[in-house]
Design an enzyme around this catalytic site. Structure first.
Site, PDB file in Angstrom:
ATOM      1  N   ARG A 265      -1.749  -7.226  28.781  1.00 16.82           N
ATOM      2  CA  ARG A 265      -1.104  -8.427  29.317  1.00 16.82           C
ATOM      3  C   ARG A 265      -1.817  -9.690  28.825  1.00 16.82           C
ATOM      4  O   ARG A 265      -2.951  -9.654  28.356  1.00 16.82           O
ATOM      5  CB  ARG A 265      -1.118  -8.405  30.851  1.00 16.82           C
ATOM      6  CG  ARG A 265      -2.511  -8.476  31.452  1.00 16.82           C
ATOM      7  CD  ARG A 265      -2.501  -8.831  32.918  1.00 16.82           C
ATOM      8  NE  ARG A 265      -3.826  -8.717  33.508  1.00 16.82           N
ATOM      9  CZ  ARG A 265      -4.785  -9.617  33.389  1.00 16.82           C
ATOM     10  NH1 ARG A 265      -4.586 -10.701  32.678  1.00 16.82           N
ATOM     11  NH2 ARG A 265      -5.956  -9.436  33.973  1.00 16.82           N
TER      12      ARG A 265
ATOM     13  N   GLY B 107      -3.431 -13.562  29.666  1.00 14.47           N
ATOM     14  CA  GLY B 107      -4.331 -14.028  30.706  1.00 14.47           C
ATOM     15  C   GLY B 107      -5.721 -13.445  30.572  1.00 14.47           C
ATOM     16  O   GLY B 107      -6.033 -12.726  29.621  1.00 14.47           O
TER      17      GLY B 107
ATOM     18  N   TYR C 233      -8.539  -9.659  39.848  1.00  7.59           N
ATOM     19  CA  TYR C 233      -8.846  -8.551  40.755  1.00  7.59           C
ATOM     20  C   TYR C 233      -7.589  -8.187  41.531  1.00  7.59           C
ATOM     21  O   TYR C 233      -6.823  -9.054  41.950  1.00  7.59           O
ATOM     22  CB  TYR C 233      -9.954  -8.960  41.726  1.00  7.59           C
ATOM     23  CG  TYR C 233     -10.142  -8.000  42.879  1.00  7.59           C
ATOM     24  CD1 TYR C 233     -10.785  -6.769  42.690  1.00  7.59           C
ATOM     25  CD2 TYR C 233      -9.669  -8.299  44.152  1.00  7.59           C
ATOM     26  CE1 TYR C 233     -10.935  -5.868  43.739  1.00  7.59           C
ATOM     27  CE2 TYR C 233      -9.827  -7.409  45.208  1.00  7.59           C
ATOM     28  CZ  TYR C 233     -10.460  -6.195  45.000  1.00  7.59           C
ATOM     29  OH  TYR C 233     -10.596  -5.299  46.037  1.00  7.59           O
ATOM     30  N   HIS C 234      -7.374  -6.885  41.701  1.00  6.49           N
ATOM     31  CA  HIS C 234      -6.307  -6.387  42.570  1.00  6.49           C
ATOM     32  C   HIS C 234      -6.925  -5.523  43.657  1.00  6.49           C
ATOM     33  O   HIS C 234      -7.875  -4.769  43.398  1.00  6.49           O
ATOM     34  CB  HIS C 234      -5.310  -5.522  41.790  1.00  6.49           C
ATOM     35  CG  HIS C 234      -4.629  -6.227  40.665  1.00  6.49           C
ATOM     36  ND1 HIS C 234      -3.881  -7.371  40.844  1.00  6.49           N
ATOM     37  CD2 HIS C 234      -4.564  -5.949  39.333  1.00  6.49           C
ATOM     38  CE1 HIS C 234      -3.391  -7.767  39.671  1.00  6.49           C
ATOM     39  NE2 HIS C 234      -3.798  -6.916  38.747  1.00  6.49           N
TER      40      HIS C 234
ATOM     41  N   PHE D 293       3.046 -10.335  38.288  1.00  9.44           N
ATOM     42  CA  PHE D 293       2.403 -11.275  39.208  1.00  9.44           C
ATOM     43  C   PHE D 293       1.642 -10.543  40.298  1.00  9.44           C
ATOM     44  O   PHE D 293       1.887  -9.364  40.575  1.00  9.44           O
ATOM     45  CB  PHE D 293       3.449 -12.203  39.843  1.00  9.44           C
ATOM     46  CG  PHE D 293       4.517 -11.482  40.628  1.00  9.44           C
ATOM     47  CD1 PHE D 293       4.308 -11.109  41.951  1.00  9.44           C
ATOM     48  CD2 PHE D 293       5.746 -11.184  40.050  1.00  9.44           C
ATOM     49  CE1 PHE D 293       5.292 -10.445  42.679  1.00  9.44           C
ATOM     50  CE2 PHE D 293       6.742 -10.528  40.761  1.00  9.44           C
ATOM     51  CZ  PHE D 293       6.511 -10.162  42.078  1.00  9.44           C
TER      52      PHE D 293
ATOM     53  N   CYS E  62      -9.431 -15.502  36.392  1.00  6.66           N
ATOM     54  CA  CYS E  62      -8.556 -16.044  35.345  1.00  6.66           C
ATOM     55  C   CYS E  62      -9.325 -16.854  34.308  1.00  6.66           C
ATOM     56  O   CYS E  62      -8.745 -17.654  33.566  1.00  6.66           O
ATOM     57  CB  CYS E  62      -7.437 -16.894  35.946  1.00  6.66           C
ATOM     58  SG  CYS E  62      -6.438 -15.981  37.136  1.00  6.66           S
TER      59      CYS E  62
END
Length: 244
Positions: free
Chosen positions: A77, A79, A83-84, A158, A175
């Site tokens: 991706r 960017g 963190y998720h 997103f 980011c």
């Protein structure tokens, strides 16, 4: 007649499984064997680095992430690093942009608009930040974007911070922006809020922004409707760790 987009809520799903699934669905979409799909998920703790990112934005060693129970992936991706974790609503639209204007910048602005309107439903005033993607409240980021597009088919998407532990964001430069911090809907509202209720609002705004009707289906239903196996093919595209 309004287009239909299939909606699949994966629930809490390991990041690598969602990655394989996205890649498989994108191939099918490119071959016109499948219509548009929106995947929604939460992930166990994981840090991801986009193709434009810098590994130096990880403030701790990868080995220490393992000790903390956090996975790490470098993916295709756009960017930088993010963190998720549980309590974050993640969306992966698998769309054919040839049918949605063939405009990457417009697509990013549409995703931002969906997120801005979603948090607005809960009384949170958020917006864009000049020159930076995502959704912001001042210098605090409440939602991140990172996409990959090939043959006009979208992957990734997103991540909206709903009701999550924000501490792991301190392990990275979010980011790649020094001085920026992460916030969440729970923090801004000073009360708990569930991913489920936010999901309902997001679905409505996604339908409006993209002019589509979202049709909830299960993953087995999606694949069985095509006569294919209903499980994720773990022999599919390799997941590359430690490589761009």
């Amino acid at each position: 007649m309004m287009r239909t987009c299939r909606l699949i809520d994966l629930g809490l799903t390991p990041y690598d499984e969602s990655l394989i699934l996205q890649r498989q669905l994108a191939i099918l979409r490119a071959e016109d064997q499948l219509g548009d799909v929106l995947l929604l998920a939460e992930h166990p703790p994981v840090i991801t680095l986009g193709r434009a990112g810098q590994k130096a934005h990880l403030r701790v060693s990868e080995s220490s992430l393992t000790v903390r129970g956090i996975e790490f992936f470098e993916v295709e991706r756009g960017g930088d690093m993010t963190y998720h974790g549980p309590g974050q609503l993640v969306g992966y639209p698998i769309l054919n942009l040839a049918e949605h204007g063939r405009d990457l910048h417009r697509y990013l602005r549409q995703l931002e608009e969906v997120l801005i309107m979603t948090v607005s439903d809960f009384g949170i005033a958020a917006g864009r930040s000049l020159g930076r993607t995502g959704v912001w409240i001042g210098e605090s980021k409440i939602a991140s974007l990172g996409i990959h597009v090939s043959r006009w088919i979208t992957r990734h998407g997103f991540a909206l911070n709903v009701n999550m532990d924000l501490a792991p964001f301190g392990l990275i430069v979010p980011c790649g922006i020094h001085g920026a911090e992460a916030t969440s809907m729970t923090r801004e509202l000073s009360r708990p809020i569930s991913v489920r209720e936010v999901t309902a609002a997001l679905i409505e705004h996604f339908e409006v922004e993209f002019g589509m009707s979202l049709l909830p289906v299960s993953l087995p239903e999606l694949f069985n409707s095509r006569g294919r196996a209903s499980t994720i093919d773990r022999g599919g595209p390799a997941i590359v760790r430690g490589a761009r």
